[in-house]
Write a protein that holds these residues in place. Structure first.
Motif, PDB file in Angstrom:
ATOM      1  N   ARG A 181       0.944  -1.073  -0.022  1.00 11.57           N
ATOM      2  CA  ARG A 181      -0.060  -0.027   0.068  1.00 11.57           C
ATOM      3  C   ARG A 181       0.920   1.344   0.064  1.00 11.57           C
ATOM      4  O   ARG A 181       0.239   2.315   0.232  1.00 11.57           O
ATOM      5  CB  ARG A 181      -0.915  -0.122   1.292  1.00 11.57           C
ATOM      6  CG  ARG A 181      -1.732  -1.143   1.343  1.00 11.57           C
ATOM      7  CD  ARG A 181      -3.179  -1.166   0.290  1.00 11.57           C
ATOM      8  NE  ARG A 181      -3.853   0.259   0.639  1.00 11.57           N
ATOM      9  CZ  ARG A 181      -4.726   0.615  -0.360  1.00 11.57           C
ATOM     10  NH1 ARG A 181      -4.690  -0.079  -1.331  1.00 11.57           N
ATOM     11  NH2 ARG A 181      -5.523   1.673  -0.173  1.00 11.57           N
ATOM     12  N   THR A 182       2.214   1.131  -0.241  1.00 12.47           N
ATOM     13  CA  THR A 182       3.086   2.171  -0.293  1.00 12.47           C
ATOM     14  C   THR A 182       3.645   2.291  -1.648  1.00 12.47           C
ATOM     15  O   THR A 182       4.200   1.210  -2.205  1.00 12.47           O
ATOM     16  CB  THR A 182       4.323   1.914   0.798  1.00 12.47           C
ATOM     17  OG1 THR A 182       3.579   1.706   2.073  1.00 12.47           O
ATOM     18  CG2 THR A 182       5.102   3.236   0.751  1.00 12.47           C
ATOM     19  N   GLY A 183       3.887   3.437  -2.331  1.00 13.12           N
ATOM     20  CA  GLY A 183       4.283   3.657  -3.581  1.00 13.12           C
ATOM     21  C   GLY A 183       5.311   4.822  -3.700  1.00 13.12           C
ATOM     22  O   GLY A 183       5.689   5.472  -2.809  1.00 13.12           O
ATOM     23  N   GLY A 240      11.393   0.339   1.320  1.00 19.82           N
ATOM     24  CA  GLY A 240      10.672  -0.706   1.128  1.00 19.82           C
ATOM     25  C   GLY A 240       9.182  -0.788   0.825  1.00 19.82           C
ATOM     26  O   GLY A 240       8.230  -1.545   0.824  1.00 19.82           O
ATOM     27  N   ALA A 241       9.004  -0.068  -0.749  1.00 25.11           N
ATOM     28  CA  ALA A 241       7.460   0.258  -1.182  1.00 25.11           C
ATOM     29  C   ALA A 241       7.507  -0.734  -2.360  1.00 25.11           C
ATOM     30  O   ALA A 241       8.435  -1.006  -3.100  1.00 25.11           O
ATOM     31  CB  ALA A 241       7.778   1.784  -1.774  1.00 25.11           C
ATOM     32  N   ARG A 284      -2.987  11.340  -7.012  1.00 28.75           N
ATOM     33  CA  ARG A 284      -4.217  10.422  -7.779  1.00 28.75           C
ATOM     34  C   ARG A 284      -4.419   8.989  -7.179  1.00 28.75           C
ATOM     35  O   ARG A 284      -5.259   8.666  -7.151  1.00 28.75           O
ATOM     36  CB  ARG A 284      -3.706  10.580  -9.341  1.00 28.75           C
ATOM     37  CG  ARG A 284      -4.299  12.026  -9.785  1.00 28.75           C
ATOM     38  CD  ARG A 284      -5.770  12.429  -9.816  1.00 28.75           C
ATOM     39  NE  ARG A 284      -5.866  13.557 -10.529  1.00 28.75           N
ATOM     40  CZ  ARG A 284      -6.037  14.960  -9.798  1.00 28.75           C
ATOM     41  NH1 ARG A 284      -6.309  14.729  -8.435  1.00 28.75           N
ATOM     42  NH2 ARG A 284      -6.331  15.983 -10.527  1.00 28.75           N
ATOM     43  N   LEU A 285      -3.148   8.483  -6.949  1.00 29.74           N
ATOM     44  CA  LEU A 285      -3.088   6.968  -6.540  1.00 29.74           C
ATOM     45  C   LEU A 285      -3.460   6.891  -5.077  1.00 29.74           C
ATOM     46  O   LEU A 285      -4.273   5.764  -4.853  1.00 29.74           O
ATOM     47  CB  LEU A 285      -1.673   6.640  -6.657  1.00 29.74           C
ATOM     48  CG  LEU A 285      -1.152   6.489  -7.993  1.00 29.74           C
ATOM     49  CD1 LEU A 285       0.366   6.193  -8.023  1.00 29.74           C
ATOM     50  CD2 LEU A 285      -1.699   5.336  -8.947  1.00 29.74           C
ATOM     51  N   ILE A 286      -3.397   7.978  -4.370  1.00 32.23           N
ATOM     52  CA  ILE A 286      -4.011   7.787  -2.975  1.00 32.23           C
ATOM     53  C   ILE A 286      -5.377   8.056  -3.204  1.00 32.23           C
ATOM     54  O   ILE A 286      -6.268   7.305  -2.459  1.00 32.23           O
ATOM     55  CB  ILE A 286      -3.086   8.814  -2.027  1.00 32.23           C
ATOM     56  CG1 ILE A 286      -1.854   8.380  -1.782  1.00 32.23           C
ATOM     57  CG2 ILE A 286      -3.906   8.750  -0.840  1.00 32.23           C
ATOM     58  CD1 ILE A 286      -1.054   9.339  -1.045  1.00 32.23           C
ATOM     59  N   SER A 318      -3.237   3.240  -3.044  1.00 30.47           N
ATOM     60  CA  SER A 318      -2.202   3.406  -2.059  1.00 30.47           C
ATOM     61  C   SER A 318      -2.435   4.213  -1.004  1.00 30.47           C
ATOM     62  O   SER A 318      -3.532   5.019  -1.054  1.00 30.47           O
ATOM     63  CB  SER A 318      -0.837   4.024  -2.526  1.00 30.47           C
ATOM     64  OG  SER A 318      -0.291   3.394  -3.616  1.00 30.47           O
ATOM     65  N   ASP A 319      -1.946   3.910   0.298  1.00 32.91           N
ATOM     66  CA  ASP A 319      -2.178   4.872   1.496  1.00 32.91           C
ATOM     67  C   ASP A 319      -1.117   5.948   1.693  1.00 32.91           C
ATOM     68  O   ASP A 319      -1.319   6.823   2.130  1.00 32.91           O
ATOM     69  CB  ASP A 319      -2.381   3.964   2.609  1.00 32.91           C
ATOM     70  CG  ASP A 319      -3.755   3.128   2.843  1.00 32.91           C
ATOM     71  OD1 ASP A 319      -4.767   3.503   2.040  1.00 32.91           O
ATOM     72  OD2 ASP A 319      -3.539   1.767   3.047  1.00 32.91           O
TER      73      ASP A 319
END
Length: 422
Positions: free
Chosen positions: A99-101, A157-158, A181-183, A188-189
Motif C-alpha cells: 500500500r506504499t508507492g 521498502g515500497a 491521484r493514486l492515493i 495506495s495509502d
C-alpha cells in the motif's frame, strides 16, 4: 467516499543547504545560492553561473558503494527520501509495502553520469565507435530513468506502484500530482513522491546556450537570477531534490501525524503550440489553475499566495503574469506572488517539488519567501511580486504553478490541513 491527501514529511537537498531548515532559512532571508560553476571548467560556455548543491554523499549517510554506482540525482533522491520518512515519523518497517508507492520526477534523469560515461567510452569524443570495456558495469541504470524510483523504493521498502514522471520542468509538480491521484483512487495509502535533477553538466550548458535560455550575466553570479525584473535575461541553472511523504488523511490522523498541508487540487494542461515558446495570453496555464482551484473547491479570491514558475525569461514572466490575471481576475492584483528561482535557480524537473516544499513551509511558518534581485520591475509584470524581503502572512490557500518545454502547464493548490473545500 473521497480520500483527502496530506503532506506529512518533507526532505530537501537544495542549493544553500541540505535539509528543510537550511532550505527555509535561505528562502526567508532572501539570500541567493547562485554562483560561478565550480563542478567543472565552464569558461567555454556562454552562461557560466548556476545554483549548485554543496552535497557530500558520504556525510549524508550513503555508503561508498552507493556513491560509486549512483548518479548524483539518484543520490539526492535517496537522501531526501530518508529525510522525508524520518520527518513523517514513519519507519520503513511500519509501512504496508503493498500500500506504499513511489513517484519520482526528473527532466533529464542521470545526465551527469551518462555524459561522463560517454566521454570515457568515446575517448573524450574522439572515436565514433565507442569502447564498451571502458564503461562502468551499471551504465544501464543511468540510461533507464526508472532506476531512480527503484532505488528509492528499495530503500523504503515500497512494493506498490513505483514510477518515474518526466514532463520537463513540470515533472516535480506532476510526479506529486500523480501520487495524489493514486492515493485518492485507493491504490495506495502512502506515497513517497517528489523530484530530483542534477543537470549542471557541460552537455546541459551547451543545450541551453544554443537556445539562449540561460543568463549570460556571468560577472554578477549572486544576482544573475532576476525574475520579473526589467533587466532579466535568462534563467540560472540549478540542481536539487525534494521528496514528500503523502498520506491519506485518515491514515495520517490515525497515527497523530504532523501535517504540513493538504493537497486540495492538481491539474495539468498542454498548449500544443511550440517546443519552447509560450502564448502571451497564458490561456493554458490559466486553465490548469482554474481546474486545480475547482477540484479543491476554492474560489479564486481565496488564494492567499502564488508561488510562480518565475524563471527569469522575458516570455515566461509575462506569460504567467497574464495567466494569473486570467485565472484569478481582479484578485490577482491583491495576491502576493514570488519566485524562489531567484534564490536557488531552476533545477529543471526538480524545481516543482522544491516549490511545493517552499509552499508547505510558507503555510507552516506564516511567511512568504521574497523574489530576490527584483529592483527594477518590468512594467508588463505588474503584480505584487514580494520584492527582496520576506513577508509575514497567514496562509490558508496557496497556489503553485509550473511551465515546461513541450508546452506543459501545471498547477497545484495546497490548503491548511483542517481546510478542504470539497
Amino acid at each position: 467516499m473521497h480520500r483527502d491527501v496530506v503532506i506529512s514529511g518533507i526532505g530537501v537537498v537544495s542549493p544553500g543547504g541540505i535539509g528543510v531548515k537550511p532550505f527555509w532559512d535561505l528562502l526567508v532571508s532572501g539570500r541567493t545560492a547562485t554562483r560561478t560553476i565550480t563542478r567543472f571548467d565552464a569558461s567555454p560556455f556562454r552562461s557560466t553561473v548556476a545554483a549548485e548543491c554543496d552535497f557530500d554523499a558520504a556525510a549524508e549517510g550513503l555508503d561508498p558503494e552507493d556513491v560509486s554506482r549512483l548518479d548524483r540525482a539518484t543520490q539526492f533522491a535517496l537522501v531526501a527520501a530518508r529525510q522525508a520518512l524520518k520527518d513523517s515519523g514513519l519507519a520503513p518497517e511500519e509501512l504496508d509495502p503493498c500500500r506504499t508507492g513511489v513517484t519520482i520526477g526528473s527532466a533529464v534523469g542521470c545526465t551527469t553520469s551518462l555524459e561522463r560515461e560517454y566521454v570515457a567510452v568515446s575517448h573524450a569524443g574522439r572515436d565514433w565507435l565507442v569502447d564498451p570495456d571502458r564503461a562502468v558495469p551499471h551504465l544501464y541504470d543511468y540510461y533507464v530513468p526508472s532506476s531512480m524510483a527503484a532505488e528509492v523504493a528499495w530503500a523504503s521498502g515500497a512494493e506498490g506502484p513505483v514510477q518515474v514522471v518526466s514532463t520537463g520542468c513540470t515533472s516535480g509538480l506532476d510526479s506529486v500530482g500523480h501520487a495524489v491521484r493514486l492515493i485518492e483512487e485507493g491504490v495506495s495509502d502512502v506515497m513517497i513522491a517528489g523530484a530530483t535533477d542534477a543537470p549542471i553538466s557541460p552537455i546541459t550548458l551547451a543545450c541551453f546556450d544554443a537556445i539562449r535560455a540561460t543568463t549570460p550575466r556571468n560577472d554578477e553570479p549572486t544576482t544573475a537570477s532576476r525574475p520579473f525584473d526589467r533587466t532579466r535575461n535568462g534563467f540560472v541553472l540549478g540542481e536539487g531534490c525534494a521528496v514528500f511523504v503523502l498520506e491519506e488523511r485518515e491514515h495520517a490522523r490515525a497515527r497523530d501525524a504532523h501535517v504540513y498541508a493538504a493537497v486540495g487540487g492538481f491539474a495539468s494542461r498542454c498548449n500544443a503550440y511550440h517546443m519552447t515558446g509560450l502564448r502571451p495570453d497564458g490561456k493554458e496555464m490559466a486553465a490548469a489553475i482554474a481546474a486545480a482551484l475547482d477540484e479543491a473547491g476554492v474560489a479564486p479570491d481565496a488564494v492567499d499566495y502564488v508561488n510562480a514558475h518565475g524563471s527569469g525569461t522575458k516570455q515566461n514572466d509575462r506569460h504567467e503574469t497574464a495567466a494569473f490575471k486570467r485565472a484569478l481576475g481582479d484578485h490577482a492584483r491583491r495576491t502576493p506572488v514570488s519566485s524562489i528561482k531567484s534564490m536557488i535557480g531552476h533545477s529543471l524537473g526538480a524545481i516543482g517539488s522544491l516549490e511545493i516544499a517552499a509552499c508547505a513551509l510558507a503555510m507552516e511558518n506564516g511567511a512568504i519567501p521574497p523574489t530576490a534581485n527584483l529592483h527594477d520591475p518590468d512594467p508588463e509584470c505588474d503584480l505584487d511580486y514580494v520584492p527582496l524581503v520576506a513577508r509575514e502572512a497567514a496562509l490558508d490557500t496557496v497556489l503553485t504553478v509550473g511551465s515546461g518545454f513541450g508546452g506543459f502547464q501545471s498547477a497545484m493548490v495546497l490548503t491548511r490541513p483542517g481546510r478542504v473545500g470539497r
